[in-house]
Design an enzyme around this catalytic site. Sequence first.
Site, PDB file in Angstrom:
ATOM      1  N   GLY A 162     -19.803 -14.547  -1.445  1.00  0.00           N
ATOM      2  CA  GLY A 162     -18.735 -14.417  -2.433  1.00  0.00           C
ATOM      3  C   GLY A 162     -17.711 -15.511  -2.284  1.00  0.00           C
ATOM      4  O   GLY A 162     -17.883 -16.443  -1.495  1.00  0.00           O
ATOM      5  N   PRO A 200      -7.824  -5.315  -2.128  1.00  0.00           N
ATOM      6  CA  PRO A 200      -6.847  -6.384  -1.879  1.00  0.00           C
ATOM      7  C   PRO A 200      -7.001  -6.951  -0.470  1.00  0.00           C
ATOM      8  O   PRO A 200      -7.344  -6.240   0.469  1.00  0.00           O
ATOM      9  CB  PRO A 200      -5.495  -5.673  -2.013  1.00  0.00           C
ATOM     10  CG  PRO A 200      -5.786  -4.432  -2.787  1.00  0.00           C
ATOM     11  CD  PRO A 200      -7.173  -4.034  -2.407  1.00  0.00           C
ATOM     12  N   GLU A 218     -25.444 -19.129   8.365  1.00  0.00           N
ATOM     13  CA  GLU A 218     -26.602 -18.293   8.678  1.00  0.00           C
ATOM     14  C   GLU A 218     -26.532 -17.062   7.787  1.00  0.00           C
ATOM     15  O   GLU A 218     -25.441 -16.638   7.393  1.00  0.00           O
ATOM     16  CB  GLU A 218     -26.496 -17.873  10.153  1.00  0.00           C
ATOM     17  CG  GLU A 218     -27.612 -16.989  10.663  1.00  0.00           C
ATOM     18  CD  GLU A 218     -27.241 -16.263  11.973  1.00  0.00           C
ATOM     19  OE1 GLU A 218     -28.077 -15.494  12.446  1.00  0.00           O
ATOM     20  OE2 GLU A 218     -26.128 -16.453  12.496  1.00  0.00           O
ATOM     21  N   GLU A 252     -24.319 -20.014  -2.064  1.00  0.00           N
ATOM     22  CA  GLU A 252     -24.353 -19.708  -0.623  1.00  0.00           C
ATOM     23  C   GLU A 252     -25.749 -19.376  -0.110  1.00  0.00           C
ATOM     24  O   GLU A 252     -26.030 -19.597   1.069  1.00  0.00           O
ATOM     25  CB  GLU A 252     -23.393 -18.557  -0.317  1.00  0.00           C
ATOM     26  CG  GLU A 252     -21.939 -18.940  -0.600  1.00  0.00           C
ATOM     27  CD  GLU A 252     -20.942 -17.893  -0.140  1.00  0.00           C
ATOM     28  OE1 GLU A 252     -21.354 -16.794   0.275  1.00  0.00           O
ATOM     29  OE2 GLU A 252     -19.728 -18.182  -0.223  1.00  0.00           O
ATOM     30  N   GLU A 290     -21.588 -17.778  -6.925  1.00  0.00           N
ATOM     31  CA  GLU A 290     -21.361 -17.768  -5.470  1.00  0.00           C
ATOM     32  C   GLU A 290     -22.630 -17.375  -4.708  1.00  0.00           C
ATOM     33  O   GLU A 290     -22.914 -17.932  -3.647  1.00  0.00           O
ATOM     34  CB  GLU A 290     -20.216 -16.803  -5.116  1.00  0.00           C
ATOM     35  CG  GLU A 290     -18.836 -17.330  -5.483  1.00  0.00           C
ATOM     36  CD  GLU A 290     -18.335 -18.420  -4.529  1.00  0.00           C
ATOM     37  OE1 GLU A 290     -18.997 -18.676  -3.503  1.00  0.00           O
ATOM     38  OE2 GLU A 290     -17.295 -19.027  -4.822  1.00  0.00           O
TER      39      GLU A 290
END
Length: 180
Positions: free
Chosen positions: A78, A113, A148, A98, A94
């Site tokens: 994310g 939050p 990783e 990633e 994302e």
Amino acid sequence: MQIFSETHPSNVFSYCPKCGSGKLLFDGVKVLSCNDCGFNFYINPAPAVAVILVYPDGKIVLTRRKHDPMKGTYDLPGGFVEINERIEDAVVRETFEELHVKVTGMNYLGSFPNEYVYKGISYFTCDLAFVCPVPDGTELHPSDDVSEAIKIKPKDIDYRQISFLSIRNILQLYISRLGD
Ligand SMILES: [Zn+2]
């Protein structure tokens, strides 16, 4: 009255970003106001996404952070939502950046939050969590800011190794909804 961290912008920013004046006043809530030019700097949260990729056997994916903050800890795929980007598109982008995984479906889990300290300044996020099933055999190719990626049964997660409070809360809510 709310106590703000040392890295809160009101404790770090000394000058007006518009006119350079040192008369920057904090309202105690979310606005830094310049007493000379009247400029208001609003300290608002930024939306970010966190993705729980789930394999058919129930294992989920954790990513290890390549960079600070919290370098070396485990995280969820994310990141920050970009300007003019839809939340759903940030989930897809994302996850691909990633892990090189193409997300095809997502279910909203909730919002969490977070205070994210980077280079001595707090950034406030609202992390929006999504659960995304992936087919058996989906390969993970860590890249970008991930060193990783591991597949793990949710009950085997060691929360001491998880990066941020919001990520721990996301995982705990997800696990609580699995039942049993
Ligand atoms: Zn000013």
